[in-house]
Design a protein around this motif. Sequence first.
Motif, PDB file in Angstrom:
ATOM      1  N   HIS A   1       0.838  -1.208   0.000  1.00 54.37           N
ATOM      2  CA  HIS A   1       0.000   0.000   0.000  1.00 54.37           C
ATOM      3  C   HIS A   1       0.874   1.260   0.000  1.00 54.37           C
ATOM      4  O   HIS A   1       0.663   2.184  -0.785  1.00 54.37           O
ATOM      5  N   TYR A   2       1.881   1.295   0.873  1.00 56.32           N
ATOM      6  CA  TYR A   2       2.752   2.474   0.947  1.00 56.32           C
ATOM      7  C   TYR A   2       3.623   2.623  -0.302  1.00 56.32           C
ATOM      8  O   TYR A   2       3.872   3.738  -0.749  1.00 56.32           O
ATOM      9  N   ARG A   3       4.063   1.517  -0.868  1.00 55.94           N
ATOM     10  CA  ARG A   3       4.829   1.592  -2.121  1.00 55.94           C
ATOM     11  C   ARG A   3       3.968   2.179  -3.227  1.00 55.94           C
ATOM     12  O   ARG A   3       4.430   3.007  -4.011  1.00 55.94           O
ATOM     13  N   LYS A   4       2.715   1.757  -3.283  1.00 58.06           N
ATOM     14  CA  LYS A   4       1.788   2.281  -4.279  1.00 58.06           C
ATOM     15  C   LYS A   4       1.584   3.780  -4.086  1.00 58.06           C
ATOM     16  O   LYS A   4       1.592   4.551  -5.063  1.00 58.06           O
ATOM     17  N   ARG A   5       1.428   4.215  -2.847  1.00 59.19           N
ATOM     18  CA  ARG A   5       1.239   5.649  -2.587  1.00 59.19           C
ATOM     19  C   ARG A   5       2.462   6.450  -2.959  1.00 59.19           C
ATOM     20  O   ARG A   5       2.354   7.551  -3.483  1.00 59.19           O
ATOM     21  N   VAL A   6       3.655   5.893  -2.711  1.00 58.51           N
ATOM     22  CA  VAL A   6       4.894   6.599  -3.071  1.00 58.51           C
ATOM     23  C   VAL A   6       4.997   6.726  -4.595  1.00 58.51           C
ATOM     24  O   VAL A   6       5.360   7.780  -5.115  1.00 58.51           O
ATOM     25  N   ARG A   7       4.667   5.659  -5.297  1.00 59.77           N
ATOM     26  CA  ARG A   7       4.703   5.704  -6.764  1.00 59.77           C
ATOM     27  C   ARG A   7       3.717   6.726  -7.323  1.00 59.77           C
ATOM     28  O   ARG A   7       4.011   7.433  -8.258  1.00 59.77           O
ATOM     29  N   GLU A   8       2.520   6.766  -6.718  1.00 56.43           N
ATOM     30  CA  GLU A   8       1.517   7.725  -7.183  1.00 56.43           C
ATOM     31  C   GLU A   8       1.942   9.159  -6.892  1.00 56.43           C
ATOM     32  O   GLU A   8       1.639  10.063  -7.675  1.00 56.43           O
ATOM     33  N   ALA A   9       2.685   9.355  -5.814  1.00 50.47           N
ATOM     34  CA  ALA A   9       3.131  10.708  -5.456  1.00 50.47           C
ATOM     35  C   ALA A   9       4.171  11.224  -6.438  1.00 50.47           C
ATOM     36  O   ALA A   9       4.325  12.429  -6.626  1.00 50.47           O
ATOM     37  N   ARG A  10       4.886  10.338  -7.079  1.00 51.35           N
ATOM     38  CA  ARG A  10       5.921  10.744  -8.029  1.00 51.35           C
ATOM     39  C   ARG A  10       5.250  11.213  -9.268  1.00 51.35           C
ATOM     40  O   ARG A  10       5.459  11.956 -10.046  1.00 51.35           O
TER      41      ARG A  10
END
Length: 176
Positions: A167-176
């Motif tokens: 979940h956090y990896r997905k959020r980090v990717r979306e933030a980029r």
Amino acid sequence: MLRRVLQPLWVLLALIFLIEAWLWDHLEPVVARVVAWIPLRAFKAWLAERVDALSPAMTLVVFIVPVIPLFPLKLVGLWLLAHEYWVSAVVILVLAKFLGVGVAAFIFDVTRPKLLQMAWFDKLYQWVMTIRARARAIVDPVKARIKAMMGAARGGWSSRLLRMVQHYRKRVREAR
């Protein structure tokens, strides 16, 4: 008391030894594939013919000499470590390790029959095989306990932790 203190050290040493043995076992087929891919099969046959004509002592020289040129590569890796080029140092040292084990496995495959004719080498070889078996006996129960713990944890906290990390990896990717 001392045994309890030394047990982690023995497990660590056994792991290191087994990693070396694993590299040896797994790089030998890789080297065989490279030999099949590159025209080294002819070289191996040529080398085997030459080794058959040598004394066991000279065969030892044939076994040791090919690994010597890798020593400067390891020195370069250590120099890179000393100058804090971490990634380059690790790449060089890992490359030197794989090359060293691969070349040694290739040469040992050719020279083993002659080397084992020397009594001291045969005893050394048998001793290493005994140490390998003991290392496996030390590490196997630890591996079994780790596998059992991982199996028990799969349904519990580890799957939740994995979902949370994803979940956090997905959020980090979306933030980029």
